[in-house]
Each structure stands twice: as structure tokens, then as C-alpha cells.
Design an enzyme around this catalytic site. Structure first.
Site, short mmCIF file in Angstrom:
data_model
loop_
_atom_site.label_atom_id
_atom_site.label_comp_id
_atom_site.label_asym_id
_atom_site.label_seq_id
_atom_site.Cartn_x
_atom_site.Cartn_y
_atom_site.Cartn_z
CD GLN A 48 -3.04 -1.05 0.40
OE1 GLN A 48 -3.18 -0.08 -0.32
NE2 GLN A 48 -3.91 -2.05 0.42
CD GLU A 92 -0.39 -11.52 -4.61
OE1 GLU A 92 -1.27 -10.83 -4.06
OE2 GLU A 92 -0.02 -11.33 -5.79
CG ASP A 136 -7.07 -5.79 -0.70
OD1 ASP A 136 -7.61 -5.02 -1.51
OD2 ASP A 136 -6.05 -5.50 -0.05
CB CYS A 149 -8.20 0.50 -4.80
SG CYS A 149 -7.87 -0.64 -6.13
N1 SAH Z 1 -4.03 -7.37 0.38
C1 SAH Z 1 -2.80 -6.84 -0.10
C2 SAH Z 1 -2.72 -6.68 -1.60
C3 SAH Z 1 -3.90 -6.07 -2.29
S1 SAH Z 1 -3.67 -5.59 -3.97
C4 SAH Z 1 -2.43 -5.58 0.62
O1 SAH Z 1 -3.24 -4.96 1.28
O2 SAH Z 1 -1.28 -5.15 0.54
C5 SAH Z 1 -4.31 -6.91 -4.87
C6 SAH Z 1 -3.38 -8.10 -4.94
O3 SAH Z 1 -4.06 -9.11 -5.70
C7 SAH Z 1 -2.06 -7.87 -5.66
O4 SAH Z 1 -1.02 -8.28 -4.81
C8 SAH Z 1 -2.14 -8.76 -6.90
O5 SAH Z 1 -0.90 -9.30 -7.26
C9 SAH Z 1 -3.10 -9.84 -6.44
N2 SAH Z 1 -3.83 -10.55 -7.49
C10 SAH Z 1 -4.27 -10.09 -8.69
N3 SAH Z 1 -4.99 -11.01 -9.33
C11 SAH Z 1 -5.03 -12.11 -8.53
C12 SAH Z 1 -5.65 -13.40 -8.65
N4 SAH Z 1 -6.36 -13.73 -9.72
N5 SAH Z 1 -5.50 -14.27 -7.65
C13 SAH Z 1 -4.77 -13.95 -6.53
N6 SAH Z 1 -4.16 -12.74 -6.36
C14 SAH Z 1 -4.29 -11.83 -7.35
#
Ligand code: SAH
Length: 540
Positions: A281, A330, A378, A405
Site C-alpha cells: 500500500q 496471492e 482485496d 480500491c
Molecule cells: N491485500 C494486499 C494486496 C492487495 S492488492 C495488501 O493490502 O497489501 C491486490 C493483490 O491481488 C495484488 O497483490 C495482486 O498481485 C493480487 N492478485 C491479482 N490477481 C489475482 C488473482 N487472480 N488471484 C490472486 N491474487 C491476485
């Protein structure tokens, strides 16, 4: 109304894209960089059937929300869009963006808590990405892309970035110029320097320098060394090679020149390692407030938490001490490596991390009989989507906490979850990206409780009414209307016509939030075109 007409309007609302909205002769007019209450003389730039775009020619009476923008490239670079109104007005606008998304797009009526403000609206970003270009005199420049373009607007000091970032960028340009390293030209596909990418631990101050180059040349090492000597805060320096013809900033190959390619910081009391590629973030103190809201909604004490789209694991790890178990999922391998390492560093032994697609991992975990009590979702801006929502709902967890977001896709996903048996209970906006149009949202979804089970026998003729509901989606109806009449209709318009036609509508769709709030009626012309679409899809 036609292009170049000069008209007078009053701005009465802000769109979620931060344009002011006014009305003239039944047309909706969007005016960027205007404020609610402005009386304006505007020039019409583009006219569609029911709406037009215009730009300010003269401010006749300024809105009380207006302030003087304090950045020389404001309205030119594609970053901030609310620097011309007070922070108080910005917060009110963001609260409304989120409420509108959930009520109007999602057809939902959760309890809206007051927006959580950012304590520091200057220099709050811990990450900078600037494209490198060449100015008319042949000098290297760095800046931000203009709105909807790849034209670089040079920026020596961005007010959203900490001072150290501006200092490093300015020194970087000077040193690269001295070393005769060229900027990459996207059109000719020639040259070396594509982006400068910086990250800083908010609490630790540790800084990562990442030079994104089209190919490696020895002068890059010299450039990196010069900067590391000048700025002892740079704990690690990496050359990232991106030779592709792409808008994606980072390439696959990385050459670590200094340190070990990561920096450390603290978040929610946990020590965190961050690699350039891992999502982190960009506003640490506000992210802590966001996570606190997610933690409160999750109520994770002694529970099993599934943290989907977990990045470097930060949300799940912030709950690990009270939770029974945390499982993070992730898709980016580097982020998962960081998450595992972060758990170890903080002596957290009840967290496990899986590198996989969120929907696929959910399917497998369900088959392995995992039954989480709470699921954190998220996803990136595009949201989790219907398929993932179905897979996530299949766990039947009592609670889902969605962090997003993008309030529009979050509202859409919550509407999917509603169809899957989850009520959107509470919603809170968190301002992490002050002065820009972006806003973060945390939502609590609860599984609808069913106390009785009844056996129901359905006859095929009874199914007709319900199948009518599934014949065409809102998007399909909108696309049909657009194609055949050029009209843009909203989900609310469709819902209203569906109700009039006696097709079952989602509960609460048309319920006003408060008793005295009025809901706009669907105009006759739109009603007719929607009915045509419903006929076409054999829904009426
Ligand atoms: N929860 C974390 C990251 C949120 S951003 C935090 O607060 O820091 C969204 C995240 O989803 C990113 O890290 C991205 O790499 C991941 N992402 C995107 N598509 C995805 C999918 N299909 N499956 C799992 N993760 C995914």
C-alpha cells in the site's frame, strides 16, 4: 447544443471521475476541475445525445469549496484531480462516490460509516514511478503522463511524494545526463531509461532505487553507484530490464546492484520486507487505518482467516496474533515469498501462504475441507468478478470482508455476493490517496441466516417468472439499448422498468436511503427503449 458553444451553468454534483456536473437544456454537462456550487461560463467540447463535455472559460461565481491549487502542473499531469477544492470538500465527495456506487450501481443499502481521513495530505506516498523522456533541448526529463496519454509532463517536485524522492529523481537525471544515458523512446523503441521507480519504508526510511531500462549497459551500474553514494538512505538498488513493447512498467529480469533487492518497514506493528514487484500500500499510515477497519469487521479472534489477494500478507498478518490460523493466497510469486518471510520475521507460526489464483485456490481449499470463519477479499481494481465470488461464497463463511480500491467494482461484486446469500452490512471509505480521485473502501458482508429449512416443489410454469430474471444481464440490456437507440441507460433505469413490467426485482433496489430522498424517475424515452430490449430478450 454544439461544439464550441459558450454556455453558463451551475455545478451541482461531482462525478466519480471528479468532473463537475451541471445541466443545460436537459443535457448533462461534465466539466473537469470544477466544484459544486461553481457558476461557470464553459465551452462545449463534445456533444453526445444526452450529455456533453465542456471546459471552464470563466469562473463567474466560485464555489465556497474552492481553494487555489498549489502545484504548477495541476490539471496537466494525470495525478491529482481535487487540488482545487478543500480537503473537507474532497472527503464529502469521496463519501458520496462510495455511497452512490453501492446504492445506485450495486442496488445495495448497507450502513455507511463516516469516511476515515488521511492525517497527512502532502508527501504521503511511499512509492514513485516516473517515466523518463527527453525535452525539446535534448535533456532528460522525468514526470507523469498527462491524462489519458503517454506525453510526459515534467515534474520537479510532486507534492504527493516525500522530498527525498524529488531529490533522488533530480540527481538521477543530472547523473544520467552526465553519463550520456539516453531515455527510451516508446515509438522508435530505442534508448535505455524507461522509468525511475522508488520505494521508501514509511517508518524505517529505507529506500529502494529501481532503474527500469530497456537493456543493460555498464553505465547503469555507474549511475546506481553515484546515487547510492549521494543518498545513504538507498538500502538497495536494482536494475529492472523491460525490453517489451508494453505499458507495464516492470520487466521480468532484475539485476541487484546494491543490498539484497528488498527494503524493510513496519506495518501494524509487524516488520515487513518489500520487493519492488510485491504490492505494498502506497500510504502506510492510512493503510494501517484501513487494516484496522478490516480487522474490526473481521472480528478474527480465535478464528480461521482466509486472506485472498494477500500481496505480501500484510492484512492477514495484522490479524494473525488474535486469529487461530491465517491462510493467504496471492498470484505473484515474489509477494508470496515476502509474505512467508514476513511471517517468519515476526515469529508468526499460524500463517500459511499459497501462490495461486484466488478462485482456483478457493476451489482446492474447499475440496480439502477448509472452512474459514472469515474471508478477506482485496482484489485489484477490476474486482474479483462473478466466478471468483461464486467460488468464495461456496465456503459459506459467516463473514466476508471486502477491501477495494474501486468502489464501482466492489459494489458490483457485493451485488453478486447478495445473489449468493451475503448481505452487505457495513461500508466505510478510507482516504488513502488524498487530492486524487481514488478512494479505498472496506465492506462487511454477512451470510444471511436461515433458521428454517422448508422443502419446496417447483413446477415448470412457476419457473418462468424467475427465469425471466436471468435472461439478460443489466450490461446486456444496456448494450442493446445503446446499439439500437444510442441512449445510455443506468441500472436504476432498468430496475425501475423491470419493476413496472412486473419482473421480480432485487430487494431494496428502489428503496430510498432516507425517507425524504428522491429517486430520479426513468425518462419516458429510456423507458420505451428498455421495454424494447426486454421484449427482444423475451423477458416480457
Ligand atoms: N491485500 C494486499 C494486496 C492487495 S492488492 C495488501 O493490502 O497489501 C491486490 C493483490 O491481488 C495484488 O497483490 C495482486 O498481485 C493480487 N492478485 C491479482 N490477481 C489475482 C488473482 N487472480 N488471484 C490472486 N491474487 C491476485
Amino acid at each position: 447544443m454544439k461544439k464550441n458553444d459558450i454556455i453558463e451553468i451551475e455545478i451541482t454534483a461531482l462525478s466519480s471521475e471528479c468532473s463537475g456536473i451541471g445541466k443545460k437544456d436537459g443535457m448533462v454537462i461534465f466539466v473537469p476541475f470544477s466544484a459544486i456550487g461553481d457558476k461557470l461560463k464553459v465551452r462545449v467540447l463534445k456533444v453526445n445525445k444526452t450529455y456533453a463535455y465542456a471546459k471552464i472559460e470563466e469562473i463567474l461565481t466560485p464555489s465556497p469549496d474552492r481553494i487555489t491549487p498549489d502545484c504548477p502542473v495541476y490539471s496537466k499531469c494525470g495525478g491529482c484531480s481535487l487540488r482545487h477544492i478543500s480537503y473537507k470538500a474532497e472527503l464529502a465527495a469521496k463519501q458520496k462516490f462510495v455511497e452512490d456506487a453501492f446504492t445506485r450501481l450495486g442496488g445495495l443499502s448497507p450502513q455507511f460509516l463516516p469516511i476515515i481521513a488521511n492525517d497527512e495530505i502532502y508527501g504521503y506516498r511511499n512509492k514513485l514511478q516516473m517515466p523518463i523522456g527527453t525535452d525539446n533541448d535534448g535533456n532528460l526529463t522525468a514526470g507523469f503522463y498527462a491524462f489519458h496519454s503517454h506525453r510526459i509532463i515534467p515534474c520537479k517536485k510532486c507534492l504527493l511524494q516525500p522530498d527525498i524522492f524529488s531529490d533522488i529523481v533530480n540527481e538521477f537525471l543530472k547523473a544520467a545526463q552526465e553519463l550520456n544515458i539516453s531515455a527510451y523512446d516508446e515509438i522508435a523503441r530505442k534508448g535505455i531509461l524507461r522509468h525511475i521507480y522508488l520505494r521508501k519504508g514509511h517508518y524505517s526510511g529505507e529506500t529502494a532505487l529501481c532503474i527500469v531500462a530497456a537493456k543493460y549497459i555498464p553505465a547503469l551500474k555507474e549511475l546506481s553507484e553515484k546515487l547510492c553514494r549521494k543518498f545513504p538512505q538507498i538500502k538497495t538498488s536494482v536494475i529492472n530490464i523491460n525490453s517489451e513493447d508494453t505499458n507495464v512498467i516492470l520487466g521480468d529480469k532484475e539485476i541487484v546492484l546494491q543490498g539484497d533487492g528488498i527494503i524493510s518497514d513496519t506495518m501494524c506493528g509487524n516488520k515487513i520486507n518489500i520487493a519492488p514487484k510485491a504490492f505494498y500500500q502506497v500510504n502506510t499510515p492510512s493503510a494501517e487505518k484501513l487494516y484496522a477497519a478490516a480487522r474490526e469487521f473481521a472480528d478474527a479472534k480465535s478464528k480461521t482467516v482466509l486472506d485472498l489477494y494477500c500481496g505480501a500478507g500484510t492484512i492477514g498478518l495484522s490479524m494473525a496474533k488474535e486469529a487461530k490460523k491465517v491462510i493467504g493466497v496471492e498470484i505473484i510469486p515474489e509477494a508470496i515469498e515476502n509474505a512467508k518471510h514476513n511471517a517468519q520475521m515476526n515469529k508468526i507460526d499460524n500463517a500459511e501462504f499459497i501462490c495461486a489464483d484466488a478462485a482456483e485456490a478457493s476451489k482446492i481449499l474447499l475440496e480439502r475441507n477448509l472452512r474459514p470463519d472469515v474471508i478477506i477479499v482485496d482484489p485489484p481494481r477490476k474486482g474479483c468478478g462473478k466466478q471468483a465470488a461464486e467460488q468464495i461464497a461456496a465456503f459459506c463463511a459467516p463473514r466476508i470482508v471486502m477491501v477495494s480500491c474501486n468502489a464501482a467494482t466492489a459494489a458490483r461484486d457485493c451485488a453478486y455476493f447478495k445473489q449468493l446469500g451475503y448481505e452487505t452490512e457495513k461500508c466505510v471509505a478510507v482516504d488513502m490517496f488524498s487530492r486524487t480521485g481514488h478512494v479505498e473502501t472496506v465492506v462487511l458482508l454477512s451470510k444471511l441466516k436461515s433458521t428454517h429449512h422448508i422443502e419446496v416443489e417447483l413446477k415448470t410454469d412457476e419457473l418462468d417468472l424467475t427465469s425471466a430474471e436471468s435472461k439478460a444481464t443489466y450490461d446486456e440490456i444496456k448494450a442493446y439499448v445503446k446499439k439500437h437507440t444510442g441512449l445510455t441507460v443506468s441500472s436504476l433505469n432498468i430496475a425501475q422498468v423491470k419493476q413496472k413490467c412486473g419482473i421480480i426485482e432485487r430487494e431494496n433496489y428502489n428503496k430510498a436511503k432516507s425517507k425524504d430522498s428522491r429517486q430520479p424517475k426513468c425518462p419516458k424515452e429510456k423507458e420505451e427503449s428498455i421495454k424494447e430490449a426486454l421484449l427482444h430478450f423475451k423477458m416480457i
